[in-house]
Design an enzyme around this catalytic site. Structure first.
Site, PDB file in Angstrom:
ATOM      1  CB  CYS A  86      -0.940   0.006   1.189  1.00 56.52           C
ATOM      2  SG  CYS A  86      -0.091   0.046   2.758  1.00 56.52           S
TER       3      CYS A  86
ATOM      4  CB  CYS B 271      -1.099   8.790   6.657  1.00 54.35           C
ATOM      5  SG  CYS B 271      -0.757   8.479   4.924  1.00 54.35           S
TER       6      CYS B 271
END
Lengths: 394, 141
Positions: free
Chosen positions: B34, B103
């Site tokens: 990812c 994130c």
């Protein structure tokens, strides 16, 4: 920081001064509708037909084979949907590749939902399709082969003339998305047996929002946009004369200067590629080493991620792009980099620098000067690099 | 997509980059697939996080959230450290673009993974701390 160095010419280009000057009178002085009969409109009509000839000459086509559209994506949609619709009684099979632009791939997905069968050809590690694979994938129901001329990310140029020959021998239409190629590499639609070709204005220092499709005389195709009689009933809508004039001029200039531009950009590109590989370890060229667009440099840096690289380059005044997922808003990296066999982490670390008309050797030197430090900085932050160094030691 | 000034500051001048040789706990989360991997090192003395460092492979937001998360955890007790959520990290950075929220989740998970490692090494149970998951993206998307 202000962008000082623009190395993203595959994304778009600035409009050249000579092109802008040609366009300007058609906004306020000669604004007539090209379909009308009075003097001011005839100016528009004349300009339209001159631009058509300029684009035709750039491709080795006849003016009556050129149709103006709103850009590369529209031309790609028209080629695929238009041929699919016109030939659906003949067959329902289309051959394309895994590294096409989304304007082709997503249109193919749409057609697949409508019952068309699509073959997506693999590419090798350099990004080239196999002619053998192409021949083997042809069926009695194949109605169209659509293979891009040159790839927008890795710059690889396909064996277009050979594909055209195979298509012709099998009586199948051949479309090529040449958005990245027109004005950058020599093209002759007759010699290369191309039946349909898409191009865009803003990739060759022309304006945005304008493109064209070449449709060989006799090719059956259904229009995408129905309405007025413009473009011989094949593309309705009042012609965007200033943009069309700009596209014509840009194509004329690009093709006239092609040998010099290609030589200059190839030199700069190779200096950039070799310079990066000399100065930075674990940096690999993506795409074909020689059969590639003159201005395209695409390098994969191990252990780092592309968006971070772009942000640091931007802070140093350099505009570039990456195949990293983080720049696209999805979690998957570029389908092109995946198709040439890069593992995810390497696909995330790609940097695309694309040179154009206005770039100079000083700019290449500047990038070669700052890039090693930027890559080093990110690697020093990377757990993958840390792991790699530890493994090396043991 | 645009980053806040705070995000850009923590990306351009990340705090706490590095390793701690004799770390009390180390946590690595994310994967190369990812595009984000965060590794957090914690030094814990008397139940207090006395130092935190990180290494991150990822985008600007991944670096900035790692930087901010390690800033936030320093000087906290373990129980206080557990209260640092992805939302707290985001708020401290004046927000993140929607596609980058994951994130901040990764940063929260990285802190938890390092605390989990500390607990494992010392044979203690930290109340309210769950075992880190393999792929945080699966849980937040």
């Amino acid at each position: 920081m202000e962008t000082k160095i623009y190395f993203d010419n595959a994304a778009t280009t600035p409009v050249r001064q000579e092109v802008l000057q040609e366009m300007l009178p058609y906004f306020q002085d000669f604004y007539g509708n090209a379909s009308s009969v009075y003097t001011i409109a005839r100016k528009s009509k004349t300009a339209l037909e001159l631009a058509r000839k300029q684009v035709a000459d750039a491709l080795g086509a006849l003016p009556e084979e050129i149709y103006f559209t709103a850009g590369g994506s529209e031309s790609d949609n028209m080629a695929l949907k238009g041929v699919a619709d016109a030939l659906q009684k003949k067959g329902n099979h289309i051959i394309t590749s895994k590294i096409e632009h989304h304007a082709i791939l997503h249109t193919c997905e749409y057609l697949a939902e409508k019952g068309f069968e699509i073959t997506y050809l693999d590419v090798d590690q350099d990004g080239k399709i196999s002619l053998d694979d192409l021949k083997k994938s042809i069926r009695p129901t194949t109605i169209l082969i659509s293979i891009m001329f040159a790839n927008n990310e890795i710059g690889t140029i396909q064996p277009i003339a050979e594909i055209g020959k195979i298509a012709k021998e099998n009586g199948i239409y051949f479309h090529t998305d040449a958005v990245q190629a027109v004005g950058h590499v020599p093209i002759n639609v007759k010699d290369m047996n191309i039946d349909l070709l898409s191009l865009s204005g803003h990739k060759l220092c022309g304006p945005k929002g304008i493109g064209a499709i070449y449709i060989r005389k006799g090719v059956q195709i259904t229009p995408l946009i129905h309405g007025g009689a413009q473009e011989k009933h094949r593309r309705a809508g009042t012609e965007n004369i200033p943009a069309i004039v700009g596209l014509g001029k840009a194509a004329e200039l690009a093709v006239a200067e092609l040998p010099q531009t290609a030589e200059k950009l190839t030199k700069l590109r190779d200096k950039l590629i070799h310079g990066i590989q000399e100065k930075i370890p674990y940096a690999k060229l993506n795409g074909h080493p020689t059969d590639r667009l003159p201005g395209n440099c695409n390098i994969g840096f191990e252990f780092i991620e592309g968006e971070s690289l772009l942000l640091l380059l931007d802070s140093a005044g350099v505009a570039a792009s990456s195949g990293s997922a983080c720049t696209s808003g999805s979690l998957d990296p570029s389908h092109v980099l995946m198709a040439i066999g890069l593992p995810h982490e390497k696909a995330h670390g790609s940097l695309r620098l694309t040179l154009g008309h206005y770039n100079t050797e000083e700019e290449v030197d500047y990038v070669l000067n700052i890039l090693p430090e930027i890559v080093e900085r990110l690697r020093n932050m990377s757990p993958l690099y840390e792991e790699f160094l530890k493994k090396q030691k043991s | 997509m645009e980053y806040s000034e705070k995000v850009m500051d923590h990306f351009m001048n990340p705090r706490n980059v590095g390793e701690i040789e004799d770390a009390s706990g180390v946590g690595t989360v994310g994967n190369a697939k990812c595009g984000d991997i965060m590794k957090v090192y914690l030094k814990i003395e008397n139940d207090v996080v006395v130092d935190a460092k990180f290494k991150t492979f990822g985008c600007g937001a991944a670096v900035a959230t790692s930087s901010m998360a390690t800033e936030l955890i320093k000087g906290r007790t373990i129980q206080e450290a557990l209260q640092i959520t992805n939302k707290a990290v985001m708020e401290a950075l004046d927000g993140l673009p929607p596609v980058k929220v994951h994130c901040s989740c990764l940063a929260e998970e990285a802190l938890h993974a390092a605390l989990w490692d500390y607990a494992q090494k010392n044979n203690i149970v930290i109340e309210g701390l769950k075992e880190p998951v393999e792929d945080v993206h699966d849980t937040h998307h």
